[in-house]
Design a protein around this motif. Structure first.
Motif, PDB file in Angstrom:
ATOM      1  N   GLY A  49       0.807  -1.212   0.000  1.00 11.48           N
ATOM      2  CA  GLY A  49       0.000   0.000   0.000  1.00 11.48           C
ATOM      3  C   GLY A  49       0.842   1.264   0.000  1.00 11.48           C
ATOM      4  O   GLY A  49       0.521   2.245  -0.688  1.00 11.48           O
ATOM      5  N   ILE A  52       2.193   1.855  -3.435  1.00 12.83           N
ATOM      6  CA  ILE A  52       1.155   2.406  -4.311  1.00 12.83           C
ATOM      7  C   ILE A  52       1.026   3.908  -4.098  1.00 12.83           C
ATOM      8  O   ILE A  52       0.954   4.690  -5.061  1.00 12.83           O
ATOM      9  N   CYS A  53       1.013   4.337  -2.828  1.00 14.78           N
ATOM     10  CA  CYS A  53       0.903   5.767  -2.545  1.00 14.78           C
ATOM     11  C   CYS A  53       2.109   6.531  -3.079  1.00 14.78           C
ATOM     12  O   CYS A  53       1.967   7.642  -3.620  1.00 14.78           O
ATOM     13  N   GLN A  56       1.841   6.731  -6.832  1.00 15.12           N
ATOM     14  CA  GLN A  56       0.791   7.679  -7.197  1.00 15.12           C
ATOM     15  C   GLN A  56       1.294   9.114  -7.076  1.00 15.12           C
ATOM     16  O   GLN A  56       1.060   9.943  -7.975  1.00 15.12           O
ATOM     17  N   ASN A 168      -5.209   2.447  -8.649  1.00 15.17           N
ATOM     18  CA  ASN A 168      -4.148   2.276  -7.659  1.00 15.17           C
ATOM     19  C   ASN A 168      -3.293   1.042  -7.909  1.00 15.17           C
ATOM     20  O   ASN A 168      -2.067   1.120  -8.025  1.00 15.17           O
ATOM     21  N   TYR A 169      -3.925  -0.121  -7.971  1.00 17.64           N
ATOM     22  CA  TYR A 169      -3.135  -1.349  -8.064  1.00 17.64           C
ATOM     23  C   TYR A 169      -2.422  -1.445  -9.406  1.00 17.64           C
ATOM     24  O   TYR A 169      -1.371  -2.081  -9.518  1.00 17.64           O
ATOM     25  N   PHE A 238      -6.468  -6.109   0.283  1.00 15.10           N
ATOM     26  CA  PHE A 238      -6.556  -4.907   1.118  1.00 15.10           C
ATOM     27  C   PHE A 238      -7.835  -4.889   1.940  1.00 15.10           C
ATOM     28  O   PHE A 238      -7.833  -4.384   3.078  1.00 15.10           O
ATOM     29  N   CYS A 277      -6.067   0.792   4.479  1.00 14.55           N
ATOM     30  CA  CYS A 277      -6.217  -0.373   3.591  1.00 14.55           C
ATOM     31  C   CYS A 277      -7.505  -0.278   2.768  1.00 14.55           C
ATOM     32  O   CYS A 277      -7.507  -0.593   1.569  1.00 14.55           O
ATOM     33  N   VAL A 280      -6.874   2.209  -0.019  1.00 10.29           N
ATOM     34  CA  VAL A 280      -6.129   1.648  -1.151  1.00 10.29           C
ATOM     35  C   VAL A 280      -7.055   0.810  -2.021  1.00 10.29           C
ATOM     36  O   VAL A 280      -6.996   0.856  -3.258  1.00 10.29           O
ATOM     37  N   SER A 284      -8.545   1.421  -6.028  1.00 13.62           N
ATOM     38  CA  SER A 284      -8.256   0.420  -7.057  1.00 13.62           C
ATOM     39  C   SER A 284      -9.503  -0.030  -7.797  1.00 13.62           C
ATOM     40  O   SER A 284      -9.436  -0.408  -8.963  1.00 13.62           O
ATOM     41  N   PRO A 319      -4.929   7.461   0.177  1.00 12.51           N
ATOM     42  CA  PRO A 319      -4.578   6.696  -1.025  1.00 12.51           C
ATOM     43  C   PRO A 319      -5.584   6.782  -2.168  1.00 12.51           C
ATOM     44  O   PRO A 319      -5.299   6.292  -3.265  1.00 12.51           O
ATOM     45  N   CYS A 320      -6.761   7.386  -1.954  1.00  9.61           N
ATOM     46  CA  CYS A 320      -7.778   7.319  -3.002  1.00  9.61           C
ATOM     47  C   CYS A 320      -8.384   8.649  -3.407  1.00  9.61           C
ATOM     48  O   CYS A 320      -9.073   8.729  -4.437  1.00  9.61           O
TER      49      CYS A 320
END
Length: 630
Positions: A49, A52-53, A56, A168-169, A238, A277, A280, A284, A319-320
């Motif tokens: 995770g 991914i951040c 991004q 994301n993923y 996640f 989580c 994330v 995705s 994350p989103c």
């Protein structure tokens, strides 16, 4: 060497993820019930995770380059190497002081179950080595990842079917394409499945027993697909990680409302991990949003302080928020395109929306029968004993009800599959127990206590009664032993299927360019034509009915059933009008399967404006002739 190289790359990434995740977990209060395997899996998942951040953030500012990717992995690897010795010392100390959850010795049935589980895992070890051939990974997952990898930034790629989706993923796949080949993204998808397997197994050990842990892990292994670069297993990992962190938070502070802030700070951080989580996952795939009402209800029952909820919102949005804010600002629809009926249409039309919904309904079917036993879990003794089992059961019920009401498309339920598999394993235990009881009754276990009459043992009748009772007890024990072996039968069936699947997956592995091309020509319709265009196209290419092959074509390539480049906007035109419209948009060629060719070639002027440029394996490339110049 082909497999070794890819697994070595995966091992480096996993170790790096563990380094970042372990550094984060070290700042949190340890879970009340320590389990080394579960904590290690959570550390790796958190590391994924965090990667991914980081990717991004780099991509938002146009700095997502190969050098940055390598530097992040190297930094995580160093962090893991530094933390490994103290972690090993901590593990030995916990074991020495008996702080770890004790495990019973292995029984014979459990050993056989573990062997069967290992056999079930074989296809998952081989499957990622195959080249990309799955429909969705070729239609938009890998094409999007390749665009990000090449450009080093996030963009709106209107030639893809879903340009506004949260991705994301897929950023992990972009990083993999920067440093490796297009097989490496399969391993990042498989990593999510493998981490979920470990979590399911360790959760089974913590809250039920080893046999149930094996069954749950085997069910998830059987449900997962490790041969592609989709994102469903990543979302599932996640969501499962969020549930684990949420339960650790609940166990850490059982009476939050009655404790001061300084007493709950350590446990409250697990609430932040759970929200992260889920964030994330929501970044995705839109479907992850369906869990928010359930989680919010669970949290609000135990925690209502503004400070805690501020932490939850911050960790969830981190994350989103980019994907949803971008969509809201640029299109007015934060959930584009699925929110079109509420927020208005952008690239899609109402007809596109209806067609997409109809396509989902066409694929509606019951999920895999292995999880149907989830409805028998409430009859288990573990349902009464374990609050964690009950919480997981309610999660499963909520997920299934929402799925039935919304889509009934099995892939949209995959985010819940890990916990469904774990609870279904308990349900299978119930069924096994009922089967054992039935066997005991069948063999006369109900007569094991004798006739209830006092018969002198010195008489022939007494001797016969004693013998009958002994035979009844032996028969009952035999029925019980048969019942104990019933759980292994399920794993044995899975293992038999797994051996056959391993052979199928092995045949797909392509270690040479020639073998790879042979596999792709066999399994990807239109591959040969797309590959030809990728090397020879001199302008824009419009594809018709070959969505599943666009990853192997020119980058980018236009044409789809939905969106601004939909086929229906071009298909009704005459040959001349089609050629002029395409030529005016910069297209120099079209590619389509032979099955669709008659739809166009039957037009009286088609041959005047289009000429066959290449044909192979059931697909053709047509060159737009100069006569079509607008």
């Amino acid at each position: 060497m082909f497999a070794a190289a890819h697994y070595a790359a995966l091992a480096v990434f996993v170790f790096s993820c563990w380094g970042y995740g372990r550094a984060l977990l070290a700042r949190l209060a340890p879970p009340p019930r320590r389990d080394v395997g579960l904590e290690a899996a959570m550390a790796v998942a958190l590391g994924v995770g965090l990667f991914i951040c980081a990717f991004q953030a780099l991509a938002i500012f146009g700095a997502f380059k190969t050098g940055a990717t390598v530097a992040l992995v190297a930094a995580g690897f160093v962090a893991a190497a530094v933390q490994l010795p103290p972690w090993l010392r901590e593990r030995r100390a916990l074991h020495a002081h008996g702080a770890l959850v004790a495990t019973a010795p292995w029984t014979r049935v459990e050993r056989i179950a573990a062997i069967a589980l290992a056999l079930v895992a074989l296809p998952a070890l081989v499957a990622p080595l195959a080249p990309p051939i799955a429909f969705d990974e070729l239609m938009y997952h890998l094409p999007y990842a390749r665009q990000v990898a090449e450009q080093g930034s996030l963009g709106i790629h209107g030639w893809l079917r879903y340009p506004w989706f949260p991705y994301n993923y897929n950023l992990l796949y972009a990083a993999a394409l920067q440093v490796g080949d297009d097989v490496l993204p399969h391993f990042l998808n498989a990593l999510a499945g493998a981490l979920s397997v470990v979590m399911i197994y360790r959760l089974g050990m913590l809250h039920v027993n080893r046999l149930t842990a094996c069954i749950g892990a085997a069910i998830w292994l059987g449900l997962g697909d490790y041969s592609n670069a989709l994102i469903d297993m990543g979302v599932a990992m996640f969501v499962l990680s969020a549930c684990v962190a949420l339960w650790w938070w609940r166990e850490s502070v059982p009476n939050v409302a009655n404790l001061p802030d300084n007493a709950t700070q350590g446990g409250m951080r697990w609430l932040g991990v759970a929200a992260f989580c889920l964030g994330v996952a929501a970044g995705s795939k839109y479907q992850a949003l369906i869990f928010l009402p359930l989680v919010a209800l669970f949290v609000v029952r135990h925690e209502r302080r503004a400070k805690a909820w501020a932490l939850v919102f911050g960790c969830f949005l981190l994350p989103c928020i980019y994907w949803y804010a971008r969509n809201a600002v640029m299109t007015g629809d934060p959930f584009n395109p699925i929110g079109a009926r509420v927020f208005g249409f952008t690239d899609w039309t109402p007809a596109d929306y209806v067609q997409q919904v109809a396509d989902v309904r066409v694929h509606a079917e019951l999920p895999n029968a292995l999880i149907w036993s989830v409805f028998f879990a409430p009859f288990s003794i573990w349902w009464k004993r374990s609050a964690a089992v009950r919480a997981a059961g309610w999660f499963c019920l909520y997920s299934v009800v929402v799925w039935v009401v919304t889509s009934r498309y099995p892939r949209y339920l995959m985010a819940s599959f890990p916990l469904l598999a774990a609870v279904a394993a308990i349900g299978w235990q119930v069924l096994f127990s009922w089967a054992a009881t039935g066997l005991r009754r069948l063999f006369g276990a109900n007569r094991s206590q004798g006739t209830g009459q006092d018969i002198p043992q010195g008489t022939p009748q007494g001797t016969a009664a004693v013998a009958t009772g002994a035979m009844s007890r032996n028969t009952a024990r035999g029925g019980a032993r048969i019942g104990d072996w019933v759980p292994v039968l399920l794993l044995a069936v899975l293992a038999a299927v797994a051996v056959r699947q391993t052979a199928v997956k092995t045949a797909m592995v392509s270690t040479t360019p020639e073998a790879r091309e042979a596999v792709l020509r066999q399994h990807v319709p239109g591959y040969a034509a797309m590959d030809y265009l990728r090397h020879n196209a001199t302008g824009r290419v419009y594809q018709i009915a070959l969505n599943e092959a666009i990853y192997y074509g020119p980058n980018p390539i236009w044409g789809d059933t939905l969106g601004p480049w939909r086929y229906t906007d071009f298909g009704a035109l005459s040959g001349g009008d089609l050629a002029r419209k395409l030529g005016g948009l910069g297209f120099t060629a079209i590619v389509l399967p032979n099955s669709v060719v008659p739809v166009f070639s039957a037009r009286i002027d088609f041959d005047k404006y289009f000429a066959v440029q290449y044909e192979k394996d059931g697909s053709r490339v047509y060159r737009i002739l100069p006569a079509a110049a607008p």
